[in-house]
Design an enzyme around this catalytic site. Structure first.
Site, short mmCIF file in Angstrom:
data_model
loop_
_atom_site.label_atom_id
_atom_site.label_comp_id
_atom_site.label_asym_id
_atom_site.label_seq_id
_atom_site.Cartn_x
_atom_site.Cartn_y
_atom_site.Cartn_z
N VAL A 138 0.84 -1.20 0.00
CA VAL A 138 0.00 0.00 0.00
C VAL A 138 0.87 1.25 0.00
CG1 VAL A 138 -1.83 1.24 1.23
CG2 VAL A 138 -1.78 -1.27 1.27
N GLU A 139 1.93 1.23 0.79
CA GLU A 139 2.76 2.42 0.97
C GLU A 139 3.57 2.79 -0.26
OE1 GLU A 139 3.10 4.65 3.22
OE2 GLU A 139 1.88 3.86 4.85
#
Length: 494
Positions: A138-139
């Site tokens: 996600v990051e």
């Protein structure tokens, strides 16, 4: 404190004779230039429940080991899932978005395969949910060189201030926010702290993205209104990015749990270390390190993205990561290397310096100095700046010390002449002394610039002056008067 019902960490596996021999070889002292380098492996730490018995003496333990050896990292992650599911339609919509882009998912999971074993290993040591190993998806899409508009950097996307809070060094030569080992340790420390604050992984994850203060304020607002403080109940107070953040992670978790349901093919990731750690105590060029390891520079940087310059500064805490199969090549080639390991040194300017002058001093081109130090065109160095320069063959230079590397800074300013030429008209009350005082020059300079043999001036006489470029004296005092005129552009000293 973490929940007590977390999954038990994986036991340490006995190494096969071949692997054991290799690791013993790699951990032996290196020869020649390598006598200050050691290599260690990212071996699974023993768990107290399995540390005592040996597989050969315990059939039940041996059966467990056989079963574990057949499990890849994805299965190990599934086994450690421990974050509560979220009843939120955004989870399904995010899963649909990811599954609609299988090529992107495959690229990201392939990239992740370098780092997953290490991250899962660290999570198991701490007894943390293994869903957290998917958070870099996600990051940063598992890109350790990712950099955001908010100045967040690395696989775990630390902003500068939070990185410093978690002891991630950020210098001209190294940014540990991109260091695979250091940033993972810092991220897990931060996540542990957040879970300790909120007692809920969904809120801890929201705080990782939004900040713990923001989550706490949202909780207080709901509490004051007599409303619940779970993730769903707070989501209307969150920015869109945070509102989607936890659903994204849980959507990825669902895909990893059952990739076939989403039409995703996961690459096989072996449940064993991808890299070994080389403890390097001397300076070495990035290109030379990659060459010694017989590794493409792109792959070398994927494992060692923390180095900001083309040189790795040696030191007791300096580490280089290499794939297992390349570590032995590095050892063997380094022992035979007869040339300098580093072709760069540092240079600190004591006065304002143009890059062209420095390039001449070190027998190189200005473009080389600018590129390696990220200095824009038409900029000069301010006094006190430390830059990287090529070593000159006929001069002895020491390695750049860790202290120099930690404290080096670069400050630049626009390149311009030291002085500028202006022309003034002599007023009725002007004298050489008044004009010299107004423009902060000497009477002798005024006479020399204008070939004056006497001190007397005449009204309307034009005088040429060379004044400091940054000086504002002439500009401010001349504005109310018409006595000062600009020099013709074709004669300007630019």
């Amino acid at each position: 404190m973490l929940r007590s019902n977390h999954i038990d960490p994986m036991p340490q596996l006995p190494l096969s004779p071949l692997k054991l021999a290799l690791l013993l070889c790699l951990s032996a002292p290196l020869l020649g230039q390598a006598n200050d380098i050691t290599i260690s492996s990212d071996i699974m730490a023993p768990n107290s429940a399995f540390a005592a018995p040996f597989a050969g003496d315990n059939p039940e333990y041996a059966a467990q080991v056989v079963a574990i050896e057949e499990v890849d990292v994805w299965a190990r992650i599934r086994k450690g899932f421990n974050i509560q599911d979220l009843d939120n339609p955004l989870v399904a919509s995010q899963a649909e978005r990811y599954s609609a882009n299988p090529d992107y998912f495959l690229r990201t999971t392939n990239r992740a395969s370098r780092y997953l074993f290490h991250v899962v290993q660290e999570l198991d040591k701490r007894g943390m949910p293994t869903e957290l190993a998917l958070l870099p998806f996600v990051e940063s899409a598992f890109n350790p060189e990712a950099y955001s508009s908010a100045k967040a950097s690395g696989m775990w996307q630390f902003i500068p201030s939070t990185g410093l809070m978690y002891k991630l060094k950020q210098t001209m030569f190294k940014d540990e926010r991109r260091d695979v080992l250091a940033s993972t340790d810092a991220a897990l420390n931060y996540l542990e702290k957040l879970y300790g604050m909120f007692g809920d992984w969904q809120l801890a994850l929201a705080a990782y993205n939004w900040g713990e203060g923001s989550v706490q304020r949202a909780m207080k607002k709901n509490e004051a209104a007599g409303k619940p403080t779970d993730f769903n109940s707070l989501s209307h107070l969150m920015p869109a990015e945070t509102r989607n953040y936890v659903p994204k992670l849980l959507a990825i978790k669902n895909i990893i749990a059952d990739p076939g349901q989403y039409g995703i093919n996961l690459p096989k990731v072996e449940n064993q270390p991808y890299f070994v750690t080389i403890n390097k105590t001397r300076n070495i060029d990035v290109t030379i390190a990659a060459q010694l390891a017989e590794l493409p520079i792109k792959e070398f940087k994927a494992l060692n993205p923390q180095f900001n310059r083309p040189i790795i500064i040696g030191g007791d805490k300096t580490q280089i990561l290499l794939p297992h199969e390349n570590a032995e090549k590095f050892q063997r080639n380094l022992a035979k290397w007869q040339r300098p390991l580093s072709t760069w040194t540092s240079f600190t300017v004591s006065t304002r310096q143009r890059i062209e002058n420095i390039a001449h001093m070190f027998s190189t081109k200005a473009e080389v100095i600018r590129e390696v130090n990220n200095i824009p065109q038409k900029m000069v160095l301010k006094a006190g700046s430390t830059i990287l320069v090529p070593k000159v063959s006929d001069t002895v230079y020491n390695d750049i010390s860790p202290d120099t590397a930690d404290n080096a800074t670069i400050a630049v300013e626009p390149d311009h002449p030291d002085t500028r030429r202006i022309v003034v008209n002599v007023g009725k009350r002007d004298s050489l002394a008044s004009i010299a005082n107004r423009y902060q020059v000497s009477i002798a300079q005024l006479k020399d610039w204008n070939s004056l043999s006497r001190d007397k001036l005449t009204f309307g006489q034009r005088l040429s002056l060379q004044v400091p470029f940054a000086s504002r004296a002439g500009r401010s005092s001349a504005r109310p008067s018409s006595r000062r005129t600009k020099a013709p552009s074709k004669k300007r000293n630019r």
